[in-house]
Design an enzyme around this catalytic site. Structure first.
Site, PDB file in Angstrom:
ATOM      1  CG  ASN A   1     -29.020  25.341   8.949  1.00  0.00           C
ATOM      2  OD1 ASN A   1     -30.009  24.745   9.365  1.00  0.00           O
ATOM      3  ND2 ASN A   1     -28.496  26.391   9.575  1.00  0.00           N
TER       4      ASN A   1
ATOM      5  CB  SER B   1     -39.688  23.477   7.230  1.00  0.00           C
ATOM      6  OG  SER B   1     -40.754  23.634   8.148  1.00  0.00           O
TER       7      SER B   1
ATOM      8  CE1 TYR C   1     -39.038  28.948   6.511  1.00  0.00           C
ATOM      9  CE2 TYR C   1     -40.890  27.633   7.274  1.00  0.00           C
ATOM     10  CZ  TYR C   1     -39.538  27.892   7.246  1.00  0.00           C
ATOM     11  OH  TYR C   1     -38.675  27.080   7.955  1.00  0.00           O
TER      12      TYR C   1
ATOM     13  CE  LYS D   1     -37.045  26.202   5.163  1.00  0.00           C
ATOM     14  NZ  LYS D   1     -35.584  26.125   5.052  1.00  0.00           N
TER      15      LYS D   1
HETATM   16  P1  NDP Z   1     -31.880  30.476  13.477  1.00  0.00           P
HETATM   17  O1  NDP Z   1     -32.575  31.765  13.264  1.00  0.00           O
HETATM   18  O2  NDP Z   1     -31.411  30.131  14.839  1.00  0.00           O
HETATM   19  O3  NDP Z   1     -30.676  30.328  12.447  1.00  0.00           O
HETATM   20  C1  NDP Z   1     -30.783  30.785  11.121  1.00  0.00           C
HETATM   21  C2  NDP Z   1     -29.391  30.949  10.565  1.00  0.00           C
HETATM   22  O4  NDP Z   1     -29.493  31.418   9.202  1.00  0.00           O
HETATM   23  C3  NDP Z   1     -28.569  31.966  11.333  1.00  0.00           C
HETATM   24  O5  NDP Z   1     -27.251  31.478  11.496  1.00  0.00           O
HETATM   25  C4  NDP Z   1     -28.586  33.182  10.426  1.00  0.00           C
HETATM   26  O6  NDP Z   1     -27.383  33.917  10.565  1.00  0.00           O
HETATM   27  C5  NDP Z   1     -28.636  32.538   9.052  1.00  0.00           C
HETATM   28  N1  NDP Z   1     -29.132  33.470   8.035  1.00  0.00           N
HETATM   29  C6  NDP Z   1     -30.381  33.983   7.925  1.00  0.00           C
HETATM   30  N2  NDP Z   1     -30.427  34.838   6.898  1.00  0.00           N
HETATM   31  C7  NDP Z   1     -29.184  34.879   6.358  1.00  0.00           C
HETATM   32  C8  NDP Z   1     -28.597  35.584   5.282  1.00  0.00           C
HETATM   33  N3  NDP Z   1     -29.293  36.441   4.505  1.00  0.00           N
HETATM   34  N4  NDP Z   1     -27.277  35.401   5.010  1.00  0.00           N
HETATM   35  C9  NDP Z   1     -26.540  34.543   5.781  1.00  0.00           C
HETATM   36  N5  NDP Z   1     -27.042  33.838   6.806  1.00  0.00           N
HETATM   37  C10 NDP Z   1     -28.357  34.013   7.093  1.00  0.00           C
HETATM   38  O7  NDP Z   1     -32.927  29.365  12.972  1.00  0.00           O
HETATM   39  P2  NDP Z   1     -32.820  27.771  12.847  1.00  0.00           P
HETATM   40  O8  NDP Z   1     -31.529  27.272  13.309  1.00  0.00           O
HETATM   41  O9  NDP Z   1     -34.050  27.212  13.431  1.00  0.00           O
HETATM   42  O10 NDP Z   1     -32.958  27.628  11.266  1.00  0.00           O
HETATM   43  C11 NDP Z   1     -32.119  26.794  10.482  1.00  0.00           C
HETATM   44  C12 NDP Z   1     -32.950  26.183   9.370  1.00  0.00           C
HETATM   45  O11 NDP Z   1     -33.938  25.332   9.934  1.00  0.00           O
HETATM   46  C13 NDP Z   1     -33.700  27.193   8.509  1.00  0.00           C
HETATM   47  O12 NDP Z   1     -33.577  26.819   7.149  1.00  0.00           O
HETATM   48  C14 NDP Z   1     -35.146  27.034   8.966  1.00  0.00           C
HETATM   49  O13 NDP Z   1     -36.055  27.363   7.949  1.00  0.00           O
HETATM   50  C15 NDP Z   1     -35.172  25.561   9.307  1.00  0.00           C
HETATM   51  N6  NDP Z   1     -36.252  25.135  10.208  1.00  0.00           N
HETATM   52  C16 NDP Z   1     -36.316  25.603  11.504  1.00  0.00           C
HETATM   53  C17 NDP Z   1     -37.332  25.176  12.327  1.00  0.00           C
HETATM   54  C18 NDP Z   1     -37.469  25.630  13.745  1.00  0.00           C
HETATM   55  O14 NDP Z   1     -38.516  25.352  14.374  1.00  0.00           O
HETATM   56  N7  NDP Z   1     -36.476  26.307  14.295  1.00  0.00           N
HETATM   57  C19 NDP Z   1     -38.374  24.231  11.843  1.00  0.00           C
HETATM   58  C20 NDP Z   1     -38.184  23.791  10.490  1.00  0.00           C
HETATM   59  C21 NDP Z   1     -37.160  24.241   9.712  1.00  0.00           C
HETATM   60  P3  NDP Z   1     -27.293  35.517  10.809  1.00  0.00           P
HETATM   61  O15 NDP Z   1     -28.488  35.926  11.591  1.00  0.00           O
HETATM   62  O16 NDP Z   1     -25.979  35.675  11.533  1.00  0.00           O
HETATM   63  O17 NDP Z   1     -27.251  36.078   9.431  1.00  0.00           O
END
Ligand code: NDP
Length: 282
Positions: A97, A152, A166, A170
């Site tokens: 995720n 996505s 991006y 995806k």
């Molecule tokens: P958030 O930003 O709320 O969560 C993203 C998560 O990814 C966080 O827990 C963050 O943890 C982690 N993360 C990011 N970079 C790293 C890294 N280098 N190493 C480890 N962990 C990492 O976003 P979402 O919950 O929305 O995103 C979850 C997924 O859903 C993603 O793949 C996103 O592309 C996808 N998505 C989201 C949409 C939306 O509208 N929100 C729409 C479509 C897809 P931390 O910051 O602690 O490292």
């Protein structure tokens, strides 16, 4: 709740990106349904918040493994797998995720962004998924496990010019899902994918928007039926329920290699018709 009760009783799950948003909702839902979960992210503070959410549901801390680390690094991936095996002894479910839309500091868009921006998007959104999956396969094969990828609606088939890199990443996850599913089903591992639309999470602040801008973005999306016919932005819990369905063999055992859109109807709207006022009678 004991891990011997619930639809994920006696299952062990790794949920990447579970320090926030969709991943947090997945980790909480899995734990509430009996799974032992490894939660992970780079931020200790945010990961602690997920941990507290899980404990508030009455789950024993024994059922949660917290791993701080960067999923983009070899060490981070190895540590995630090893600490899960050390604490729980096996892996049944991997939810890929973690992800982000990484923008250009120079505010360029589309193909005019620096190629370094593509590299950063690719390393996080594609390479880390492939590498972590490779490392998890031997363990998932032992238990005939499940992989759910998070893609996505940006993956297409519509264009997504502004955030071209991006969206290309995806799209790669969608095709990775199909290829992995075909190759791994012979080992008993199922692979599927969810494609969310707009969900208000840390995603938008990670893109550089402030709270006010995120709020306005969400309000504008809700108010415009051509953006979200359902009239509501998605909640992380909505996406978590679909991920749980795909991770639960009893519910979805015959679904293999599918990408399932969950977007309140956003991708159903045809721009040609939505943008043509002459066709709207009401
Ligand atoms: P958030 O930003 O709320 O969560 C993203 C998560 O990814 C966080 O827990 C963050 O943890 C982690 N993360 C990011 N970079 C790293 C890294 N280098 N190493 C480890 N962990 C990492 O976003 P979402 O919950 O929305 O995103 C979850 C997924 O859903 C993603 O793949 C996103 O592309 C996808 N998505 C989201 C949409 C939306 O509208 N929100 C729409 C479509 C897809 P931390 O910051 O602690 O490292």
């Amino acid at each position: 709740m004991s891990s011997s009760v619930g639809r994920f009783a006696n299952k062990v799950a790794i949920v990447t990106g579970s320090s926030s948003g969709i991943g947090r909702a997945v980790a909480v839902l899995f734990a509430e349904n009996g799974a032992k979960v490894t939660i992970t992210g780079r931020s200790r503070e945010k990961l602690d918040e997920t941990f507290r959410h899980i404990l508030r549901s009455g789950i024993s801390s024994e059922n949660v493994n917290q791993v701080i680390g960067d999923i983009g690094t070899n060490d981070g991936q190895t540590h995630l797998i090893e600490s899960t095996i050390q604490k729980f002894g096996k892996i049944d479910i991997l939810v890929n995720n973690a992800g982000a839309l990484i923008t250009d500091k120079n505010k360029k868009i589309g193909i005019f962004q620096g190629i370094d921006v593509f590299d950063k998007n690719f390393d996080l959104n594609v390479r880390s998924v492939m590498e972590l999956t490779q490392k998890a396969i031997p363990y998932l094969a032992e238990n005939k496990g499940e992989i759910v990828n998070v893609s996505s609606i940006a993956s297409g088939p519509q264009g997504h010019t502004e955030h071209l890199y991006y969206s290309v990443c995806k799209a790669a996850i969608d095709q990775l899902t199909r290829n992995l599913a075909l190759q791994l089903i012979s080992k008993g591992i199922r692979v599927n994918c969810v494609n969310p639309g707009t969900v208000i999470t840390g995603f938008y602040s990670a893109m550089g928007l402030n709270d006010k801008e995120v709020e306005k973005f969400a309000e504008d999306m809700k108010a415009n039926a051509d953006c979200i016919p359902r009239g509501e932005v998605g909640k992380p819990e909505d996406i978590a329920k679909l991920i749980a369905f795909l991770a639960d063999r009893d519910s979805s055992s015959y679904i293999i290699g599918q990408t399932i859109t969950i977007d309140g109807g956003s991708t159903l709207v045809m721009g040609m018709l939505a943008g043509n006022s002459a066709l709207h009678n009401e």
